[in-house]
Enzyme design. Structure first.
Site, PDB file in Angstrom:
ATOM      1  N   TYR A   1       1.291  -1.515   0.099  1.00 23.43           N
ATOM      2  CA  TYR A   1      -0.268   0.301   0.069  1.00 23.43           C
ATOM      3  C   TYR A   1       1.304   1.258  -0.223  1.00 23.43           C
ATOM      4  O   TYR A   1       0.459   2.120  -0.146  1.00 23.43           O
ATOM      5  CB  TYR A   1      -1.183  -0.157   1.206  1.00 23.43           C
ATOM      6  CG  TYR A   1      -0.188   0.032   2.321  1.00 23.43           C
ATOM      7  CD1 TYR A   1       0.403   1.071   2.888  1.00 23.43           C
ATOM      8  CD2 TYR A   1       0.213  -1.313   3.317  1.00 23.43           C
ATOM      9  CE1 TYR A   1       1.618   0.916   4.417  1.00 23.43           C
ATOM     10  CE2 TYR A   1       0.433  -1.666   4.620  1.00 23.43           C
ATOM     11  CZ  TYR A   1       1.420  -0.540   5.129  1.00 23.43           C
ATOM     12  OH  TYR A   1       1.931  -0.976   5.890  1.00 23.43           O
ATOM     13  N   GLY A   2       2.085   1.126   0.056  1.00 25.14           N
ATOM     14  CA  GLY A   2       2.986   2.229   0.191  1.00 25.14           C
ATOM     15  C   GLY A   2       3.895   2.422  -0.362  1.00 25.14           C
ATOM     16  O   GLY A   2       4.294   1.937  -2.112  1.00 25.14           O
ATOM     17  N   THR A   3       5.249   2.468   0.185  1.00 25.30           N
ATOM     18  CA  THR A   3       6.734   2.811  -0.847  1.00 25.30           C
ATOM     19  C   THR A   3       6.900   1.805  -2.045  1.00 25.30           C
ATOM     20  O   THR A   3       8.023   1.320  -2.922  1.00 25.30           O
ATOM     21  CB  THR A   3       7.312   2.939   0.311  1.00 25.30           C
ATOM     22  OG1 THR A   3       7.922   2.051   0.878  1.00 25.30           O
ATOM     23  CG2 THR A   3       7.832   4.536   0.851  1.00 25.30           C
TER      24      THR A   3
ATOM     25  N   GLU B   1      10.892  -4.443   5.262  1.00 29.73           N
ATOM     26  CA  GLU B   1      10.089  -3.480   6.679  1.00 29.73           C
ATOM     27  C   GLU B   1      10.018  -3.964   7.679  1.00 29.73           C
ATOM     28  O   GLU B   1       9.488  -3.995   8.213  1.00 29.73           O
ATOM     29  CB  GLU B   1       8.089  -4.742   5.904  1.00 29.73           C
ATOM     30  CG  GLU B   1       8.082  -4.501   5.451  1.00 29.73           C
ATOM     31  CD  GLU B   1       7.240  -3.286   4.354  1.00 29.73           C
ATOM     32  OE1 GLU B   1       7.877  -2.421   5.189  1.00 29.73           O
ATOM     33  OE2 GLU B   1       6.844  -3.185   3.094  1.00 29.73           O
TER      34      GLU B   1
END
Length: 180
Positions: free
Chosen positions: A15-17, A90
């Site tokens: 959902y991000g980078t 992560e």
């Protein structure tokens, strides 16, 4: 190489980078080249979740279903080797993010009745700071981490190296709120 991707059994929601066009997508591109990841499409969470930014405009999904919005992101199938690489990025062993289940549906094209739910995993902010992160963001999240939300993102290599990421998170959470 018709066998590519058949060892990619874990579905992860990005959902991000890690999404296409963002700074950490190079990892997934690398994994796709070696057959350790397969792009499955654009998906949306079945339930509402808070998607917020932390220090350096780093995105965090908070494991607080019912708050926030239905979040749009990308789904990838990854191999065990690919999963290890993403877990490392992560910081799952360092208390940055936790990989936990999430329910998704394809596209978010408005045909929800026909949509099939897909069980995947997502990287949520670690539970040790998720509630503080939600309060720090004023109880407001966004539907997608777009270029607008990513403006001001600082890559890991460009952040002060004398502090750990959790130090940055704690400083962010405890600092007085500045108007965004």
């Amino acid at each position: 190489m018709g066998f590519e991707g058949n060892n990619c059994t874990t579905l992860i929601f990005t959902y991000g980078t890690l999404k296409r066009g963002f700074s950490n997508h190079v990892l997934l591109q690398d994994l796709m080249r070696t057959g350790d990841a397969v792009f499955k499409g654009t998906y949306q969470t079945v339930h509402n979740y808070p998607l917020v930014c932390g220090p350096y405009r780093v995105p965090f999904l908070l494991n607080m279903p019912g708050s926030g919005h239905r979040v749009t992101g990308e789904l990838y199938a990854v191999s065990a080797r690919g999963l290890d690489r993403v877990d490392e990025l992560e910081g799952t062993s360092k208390g940055h993010y936790e990989r936990r289940p999430i329910l998704l549906m394809a596209g978010g094209n408005g045909n929800e009745e026909e949509e099939e739910e897909v069980a995947a995993e997502a990287y949520y902010a670690h539970k040790n700071f998720e509630k503080e992160m939600w309060m720090k963001n004023g109880g407001k999240g966004f539907r997608a981490y777009s270029e607008k939300e990513a403006r001001g993102y600082v890559k890991r290599k460009d952040r002060p190296q004398n502090l750990s990421f959790l130090d940055h998170v704690n400083i962010f959470i405890s600092s007085p709120s500045a108007s965004a």
